[in-house]
Design a protein around this motif. Structure first.
Motif, PDB file in Angstrom:
ATOM      1  N   HIS A 121       0.897  -1.155   0.000  1.00 23.38           N
ATOM      2  CA  HIS A 121       0.000   0.000   0.000  1.00 23.38           C
ATOM      3  C   HIS A 121       0.937   1.207   0.000  1.00 23.38           C
ATOM      4  O   HIS A 121       1.400   1.634   1.062  1.00 23.38           O
ATOM      5  CB  HIS A 121      -0.905  -0.011   1.233  1.00 23.38           C
ATOM      6  N   ILE A 122       1.255   1.700  -1.187  1.00 27.73           N
ATOM      7  CA  ILE A 122       2.284   2.729  -1.346  1.00 27.73           C
ATOM      8  C   ILE A 122       1.718   4.090  -0.948  1.00 27.73           C
ATOM      9  O   ILE A 122       0.789   4.587  -1.574  1.00 27.73           O
ATOM     10  CB  ILE A 122       2.813   2.744  -2.791  1.00 27.73           C
ATOM     11  N   GLN A 123       2.317   4.662   0.071  1.00 26.09           N
ATOM     12  CA  GLN A 123       1.905   5.991   0.507  1.00 26.09           C
ATOM     13  C   GLN A 123       2.527   7.042  -0.414  1.00 26.09           C
ATOM     14  O   GLN A 123       1.825   7.868  -0.970  1.00 26.09           O
ATOM     15  CB  GLN A 123       2.326   6.224   1.955  1.00 26.09           C
ATOM     16  N   ASN A 124       3.852   6.993  -0.557  1.00 26.82           N
ATOM     17  CA  ASN A 124       4.566   7.905  -1.449  1.00 26.82           C
ATOM     18  C   ASN A 124       5.730   7.189  -2.098  1.00 26.82           C
ATOM     19  O   ASN A 124       6.276   6.248  -1.544  1.00 26.82           O
ATOM     20  CB  ASN A 124       5.091   9.134  -0.692  1.00 26.82           C
ATOM     21  N   SER A 125       6.122   7.695  -3.283  1.00 30.75           N
ATOM     22  CA  SER A 125       7.201   7.088  -4.052  1.00 30.75           C
ATOM     23  C   SER A 125       7.960   8.165  -4.815  1.00 30.75           C
ATOM     24  O   SER A 125       7.404   9.222  -5.128  1.00 30.75           O
ATOM     25  CB  SER A 125       6.607   6.080  -5.055  1.00 30.75           C
ATOM     26  N   THR A 126       9.214   7.865  -5.145  1.00 29.28           N
ATOM     27  CA  THR A 126       9.965   8.757  -6.028  1.00 29.28           C
ATOM     28  C   THR A 126       9.446   8.647  -7.454  1.00 29.28           C
ATOM     29  O   THR A 126       9.826   9.438  -8.314  1.00 29.28           O
ATOM     30  CB  THR A 126      11.475   8.446  -6.006  1.00 29.28           C
ATOM     31  N   PHE A 127       8.593   7.667  -7.710  1.00 28.56           N
ATOM     32  CA  PHE A 127       7.838   7.560  -8.957  1.00 28.56           C
ATOM     33  C   PHE A 127       6.402   7.947  -8.584  1.00 28.56           C
ATOM     34  O   PHE A 127       5.614   7.101  -8.169  1.00 28.56           O
ATOM     35  CB  PHE A 127       7.924   6.130  -9.507  1.00 28.56           C
ATOM     36  N   PRO A 128       6.069   9.249  -8.658  1.00 28.38           N
ATOM     37  CA  PRO A 128       4.800   9.748  -8.129  1.00 28.38           C
ATOM     38  C   PRO A 128       3.557   9.057  -8.676  1.00 28.38           C
ATOM     39  O   PRO A 128       2.510   9.094  -8.030  1.00 28.38           O
ATOM     40  CB  PRO A 128       4.807  11.232  -8.500  1.00 28.38           C
ATOM     41  N   ASN A 129       3.648   8.421  -9.819  1.00 25.90           N
ATOM     42  CA  ASN A 129       2.503   7.695 -10.375  1.00 25.90           C
ATOM     43  C   ASN A 129       2.055   6.575  -9.446  1.00 25.90           C
ATOM     44  O   ASN A 129       0.928   6.099  -9.552  1.00 25.90           O
ATOM     45  CB  ASN A 129       2.850   7.120 -11.745  1.00 25.90           C
ATOM     46  N   TRP A 130       2.938   6.117  -8.552  1.00 26.93           N
ATOM     47  CA  TRP A 130       2.601   5.046  -7.612  1.00 26.93           C
ATOM     48  C   TRP A 130       2.009   5.576  -6.313  1.00 26.93           C
ATOM     49  O   TRP A 130       1.520   4.786  -5.493  1.00 26.93           O
ATOM     50  CB  TRP A 130       3.835   4.209  -7.296  1.00 26.93           C
ATOM     51  N   ASN A 131       2.038   6.880  -6.062  1.00 25.25           N
ATOM     52  CA  ASN A 131       1.504   7.425  -4.808  1.00 25.25           C
ATOM     53  C   ASN A 131       0.053   6.990  -4.627  1.00 25.25           C
ATOM     54  O   ASN A 131      -0.778   7.172  -5.507  1.00 25.25           O
ATOM     55  CB  ASN A 131       1.585   8.944  -4.785  1.00 25.25           C
ATOM     56  N   GLY A 132      -0.239   6.392  -3.476  1.00 27.43           N
ATOM     57  CA  GLY A 132      -1.594   5.926  -3.175  1.00 27.43           C
ATOM     58  C   GLY A 132      -1.960   4.607  -3.828  1.00 27.43           C
ATOM     59  O   GLY A 132      -3.080   4.122  -3.667  1.00 27.43           O
ATOM     60  N   ASP A 133      -1.035   4.005  -4.562  1.00 28.32           N
ATOM     61  CA  ASP A 133      -1.299   2.759  -5.290  1.00 28.32           C
ATOM     62  C   ASP A 133      -1.262   1.553  -4.347  1.00 28.32           C
ATOM     63  O   ASP A 133      -0.585   1.568  -3.324  1.00 28.32           O
ATOM     64  CB  ASP A 133      -0.221   2.578  -6.366  1.00 28.32           C
ATOM     65  N   VAL A 134      -1.977   0.512  -4.705  1.00 23.90           N
ATOM     66  CA  VAL A 134      -1.908  -0.780  -4.028  1.00 23.90           C
ATOM     67  C   VAL A 134      -1.409  -1.775  -5.064  1.00 23.90           C
ATOM     68  O   VAL A 134      -1.994  -1.913  -6.135  1.00 23.90           O
ATOM     69  CB  VAL A 134      -3.292  -1.217  -3.480  1.00 23.90           C
ATOM     70  N   GLN A 135      -0.271  -2.419  -4.764  1.00 16.70           N
ATOM     71  CA  GLN A 135       0.338  -3.341  -5.730  1.00 16.70           C
ATOM     72  C   GLN A 135       0.529  -4.707  -5.103  1.00 16.70           C
ATOM     73  O   GLN A 135       1.057  -4.830  -4.002  1.00 16.70           O
ATOM     74  CB  GLN A 135       1.679  -2.784  -6.210  1.00 16.70           C
ATOM     75  N   ARG A 136       0.125  -5.713  -5.838  1.00 19.67           N
ATOM     76  CA  ARG A 136       0.279  -7.107  -5.426  1.00 19.67           C
ATOM     77  C   ARG A 136       1.482  -7.675  -6.161  1.00 19.67           C
ATOM     78  O   ARG A 136       1.530  -7.626  -7.388  1.00 19.67           O
ATOM     79  CB  ARG A 136      -0.985  -7.890  -5.758  1.00 19.67           C
TER      80      ARG A 136
END
Length: 167
Positions: A121-136
């Motif tokens: 459950h990505i809160q923040n990333s240096t790849f902003p497209n992933w901010n708020g993303d959920v990845q399995r």
């Protein structure tokens, strides 16, 4: 005998309260991941060839906390130093190499042991497209070696990431 009757319901309530307070997202396999991991490799398969996305000897650390939080950082070993010694005045080439030579994100995680998947459950990333993303991410754990597959949304397709438990 009367005190025993009062103790039994109290104990039952305590057990119920403790079971409700336990995090529901944690599976038994989560404890197998808790700790610090060192990045071994991050490879992408392009045209049938494996390419090292962060170079041949990447640096990185992944920390899975027992509280369900994680932090991940991966860097190329050959990131350039800023000639100006000021990251705010880097050249276009320096900035491009640095942006393309790292990834970091943090948030919370859980494990689905039935599916063998880590759920980030990505809160923040240096790849902003992933901010708020959920990845399995499907994973395998063999001894002190953790391997998982990332989604293809990073710009170079799905990748295989290998981590070694730090001791």
């Amino acid at each position: 005998m009367k005190p025993m009757l009062h103790t039994l319901p109290t104990a039952a309530l305590m057990v119920l309260a403790l079971s409700l307070a336990a995090p529901k997202t944690f599976a038994q396999a989560t404890s197998d991941l808790v700790g610090s991991w060192s990045l071994v490799s991050l490879t992408v398969t392009k045209s049938g060839n494996e390419v090292e996305a962060l170079g041949p000897h990447p640096h990185g650390q992944l920390i899975f906390g027992s509280d369900g939080r994680y932090v991940l950082v991966g860097l190329r070993a050959d990131l350039p130093k800023f000639v100006s010694e000021n990251r705010l005045t880097g050249t276009a080439e320096e900035n491009q190499r640095i942006v393309q030579g790292h990834v970091a994100h943090f948030g919370t995680y859980s494990v689905d042991p039935a599916e063998q998947v880590i759920v980030f459950h990505i809160q923040n990333s240096t790849f902003p497209n992933w901010n708020g993303d959920v990845q399995r991410r499907p994973f395998t754990l063999e001894g002190d070696r953790l391997t998982y597959i990332t989604p293809g949304s990073f710009g170079y397709g799905a990748s295989k990431v290998v981590w070694q438990r730090m001791k």
